[in-house]
Scaffold this motif. Structure first.
Motif, short mmCIF file in Angstrom:
data_model
loop_
_atom_site.label_atom_id
_atom_site.label_comp_id
_atom_site.label_asym_id
_atom_site.label_seq_id
_atom_site.Cartn_x
_atom_site.Cartn_y
_atom_site.Cartn_z
N LEU B 111 0.90 -1.60 -0.37
CA LEU B 111 -0.08 -0.32 0.18
C LEU B 111 0.81 1.38 -0.17
CD1 LEU B 111 -2.36 -1.10 2.64
CD2 LEU B 111 -2.87 -0.84 -0.28
N SER B 112 0.82 1.86 -0.73
CA SER B 112 1.35 3.77 -1.45
C SER B 112 0.49 4.35 -1.64
CB SER B 112 2.80 2.70 -1.46
OG SER B 112 3.29 4.37 -1.94
N PRO B 113 -0.34 5.13 -0.44
CA PRO B 113 -1.17 6.13 -1.17
C PRO B 113 -0.57 7.17 -1.81
CG PRO B 113 -1.24 5.71 1.06
CD PRO B 113 0.14 5.46 0.38
N LEU B 114 1.08 7.83 -1.81
CA LEU B 114 0.98 8.59 -2.34
C LEU B 114 2.08 7.91 -4.11
CD1 LEU B 114 3.56 10.11 0.08
CD2 LEU B 114 1.29 10.99 -0.67
N ASP B 115 2.00 7.16 -4.08
CA ASP B 115 2.42 6.49 -5.45
C ASP B 115 1.24 5.78 -6.53
OD1 ASP B 115 4.88 6.40 -5.05
OD2 ASP B 115 4.87 5.05 -4.26
N GLY B 116 -0.18 6.04 -5.41
CA GLY B 116 -1.17 5.56 -6.14
C GLY B 116 -1.75 4.27 -6.06
N VAL B 117 -0.58 3.74 -5.19
CA VAL B 117 -0.99 2.22 -5.23
C VAL B 117 -1.86 1.97 -3.74
CG1 VAL B 117 -0.35 0.13 -4.52
CG2 VAL B 117 0.82 2.04 -6.11
N PRO B 119 -5.20 -0.61 -2.21
CA PRO B 119 -6.13 -2.86 -1.50
C PRO B 119 -6.51 -2.47 -3.25
CG PRO B 119 -7.16 -1.06 -0.14
CD PRO B 119 -6.94 0.04 -1.31
N ASP B 120 -7.14 -2.41 -3.92
CA ASP B 120 -6.99 -2.88 -5.36
C ASP B 120 -6.82 -3.51 -6.93
OD1 ASP B 120 -9.63 -2.25 -4.21
OD2 ASP B 120 -10.71 -0.95 -5.66
N ASP B 121 -5.23 -3.00 -6.06
CA ASP B 121 -4.09 -2.84 -6.95
C ASP B 121 -3.43 -4.44 -6.46
OD1 ASP B 121 -4.73 -0.38 -8.58
OD2 ASP B 121 -3.86 0.55 -6.45
N LEU B 122 -3.60 -4.52 -5.05
CA LEU B 122 -2.59 -5.98 -4.75
C LEU B 122 -3.74 -6.74 -4.65
CD1 LEU B 122 -0.87 -3.41 -1.54
CD2 LEU B 122 0.33 -3.87 -4.32
N THR B 146 8.74 -2.19 6.71
CA THR B 146 9.10 -0.79 6.15
C THR B 146 7.21 -0.34 6.91
OG1 THR B 146 7.89 -1.27 4.82
CG2 THR B 146 10.36 -0.94 4.68
N THR B 147 7.40 1.82 6.43
CA THR B 147 6.58 1.77 7.27
C THR B 147 5.08 1.27 5.87
OG1 THR B 147 7.38 3.60 7.67
CG2 THR B 147 5.47 4.51 8.22
N GLU B 148 5.29 1.09 4.92
CA GLU B 148 4.47 1.34 3.72
C GLU B 148 4.18 -0.20 4.33
OE1 GLU B 148 6.28 2.22 0.24
OE2 GLU B 148 5.53 4.16 0.61
N GLY B 149 5.34 -1.21 4.62
CA GLY B 149 4.86 -2.91 4.26
C GLY B 149 3.83 -2.95 5.92
N GLU B 150 4.14 -1.98 6.91
CA GLU B 150 3.24 -2.39 8.02
C GLU B 150 2.18 -1.89 7.94
OE1 GLU B 150 4.78 -4.04 11.04
OE2 GLU B 150 6.36 -2.72 11.78
N ALA B 151 1.77 -0.79 7.18
CA ALA B 151 0.55 -0.49 6.81
C ALA B 151 0.20 -1.00 5.75
CB ALA B 151 0.88 0.77 6.24
N THR B 152 0.63 -1.70 5.24
CA THR B 152 -0.04 -3.20 4.51
C THR B 152 -0.80 -4.29 5.10
OG1 THR B 152 1.59 -2.50 2.50
CG2 THR B 152 0.25 -4.61 2.32
N ALA B 153 0.35 -4.71 6.36
CA ALA B 153 0.13 -5.53 7.65
C ALA B 153 -1.30 -5.30 7.95
CB ALA B 153 0.96 -6.06 7.86
N ASP B 154 -1.52 -4.16 8.82
CA ASP B 154 -2.44 -3.68 9.32
C ASP B 154 -3.68 -3.46 8.42
OD1 ASP B 154 -0.71 -3.14 11.32
OD2 ASP B 154 -0.39 -1.35 11.12
N TYR B 155 -3.52 -3.52 7.59
CA TYR B 155 -4.99 -3.56 6.18
C TYR B 155 -4.74 -4.59 6.11
CZ TYR B 155 -8.11 -1.61 2.43
OH TYR B 155 -9.21 -1.36 2.42
#
Lengths: 198, 198
Positions: B111-117, B119-122, B146-155
């Protein structure tokens, strides 16, 4: 080792690039397949086009798409001065200064007995033929100041000293912006030996 | 900028490789043309073969040359455990340990909102479908720390907590061979919080 033979082959192929080890090759492979398939296509096409169209200039030995390269074919360059460089990258570096308007001869290497590179591999005969057949005034030896580059320069000087041409070499000394405190001894010694009148 | 348009195009093309800037691209180009034209041919062919034959495994989303990848098709792997990783490179890293015998699901990103990624993209929907349709006991979330990896895990945890599946995550703490003196505060704090009985 991934689980796809094709991916392994691509990784293995990319390892022939300079400075690319197994980890970098893996990163490049996955980057291209995951995020830049268009880029991968463009690289493959550019490689094949280059392999097909890039030949050597028959006069200066540099890469060219025509029999005579742009520089050799240009009427604006001074045909009486020839600068000898080791590689096309060195030629580009000289060109980018904009300080040189003569011709080039690209050795495509330097003498390196350990790697089996001798005078015949560097087109020394062709260079001598060029000097004898054309009206050349000055020959600037601009090989690198490494051990192998210096050996190549010495050999060239020996080979060409009977030709009626002035042989010069690049000035060696303190680089622009250099501080004496941090310059190595060899360079500083050379800068003293080669000091010039104001 | 060299004096050949084809060489310029090749240099420009190579710059889409990760970590390759203009100087490295020039070095690669001249290396291939000067010393390794066979290598250049092999790269071009490997790229085109990979673009043509590599697809995504319909079960785990990893790269594959067949509809089901080697791992998903293997009878030796435990189909009741699924490990979620961000990229094929992460999957390879886990495989190389030899410590894991279950299946995978590859997100192909984080998940990376800044790059436009988002949940649907993953392929989160596809992952949920997989969990609902198959007999899965344990889901190991192995995104990067990483921050983004952790956010993805939480989601992911939020999304999947209603499913009847055990969700676990990789242990976090002092790396093997690590010296406490040089470990960052976050890791050391985590190692204390997550301490385990002897």
């Amino acid at each position: 080792m991934s689980h796809s033979h094709t991916i392994d082959q691509l990784q293995e192929a990319l390892r022939c690039l300079p400075g690319v080890g197994p980890k970098t090759a893996q990163r490049m492979t996955f980057h291209l397949l995951e995020r830049d398939q268009d880029g991968a296509r463009v690289i493959a096409e550019a490689l094949q086009r280059a392999l097909k169209t890039v030949i050597r200039c028959k006069r200066c030995n540099n890469f060219s798409e025509t029999e005579l390269c742009d520089i050799c074919a240009s009427a604006k360059r001074d045909p009486e001065t020839v600068c000898i460089v080791e590689t096309p990258a060195d030629l580009e570096a000289v060109e980018q200064t904009g300080a040189y308007q003569g011709m080039y001869f690209v050795l495509m290497g330097r003498l390196s007995p350990l790697d089996g590179v001798g005078p015949d591999d560097l087109g020394f005969g062709r260079l001598k033929g060029l000097i004898e057949s054309e009206q050349i005034n000055e020959l600037i030896i601009a090989t690198n100041l490494t051990t192998e580059g210096e050996a190549t320069a010495d050999y060239l000087h020996e080979l060409l000293q009977d030709c009626s041409v002035n042989i010069t070499r690049l000035a060696r000394g303190v680089p622009v912006g250099g501080e004496l405190e941090y310059i190595d001894h060899g360079t500083l010694t050379r800068a003293f030996t080669d000091r010039r009148p104001w």
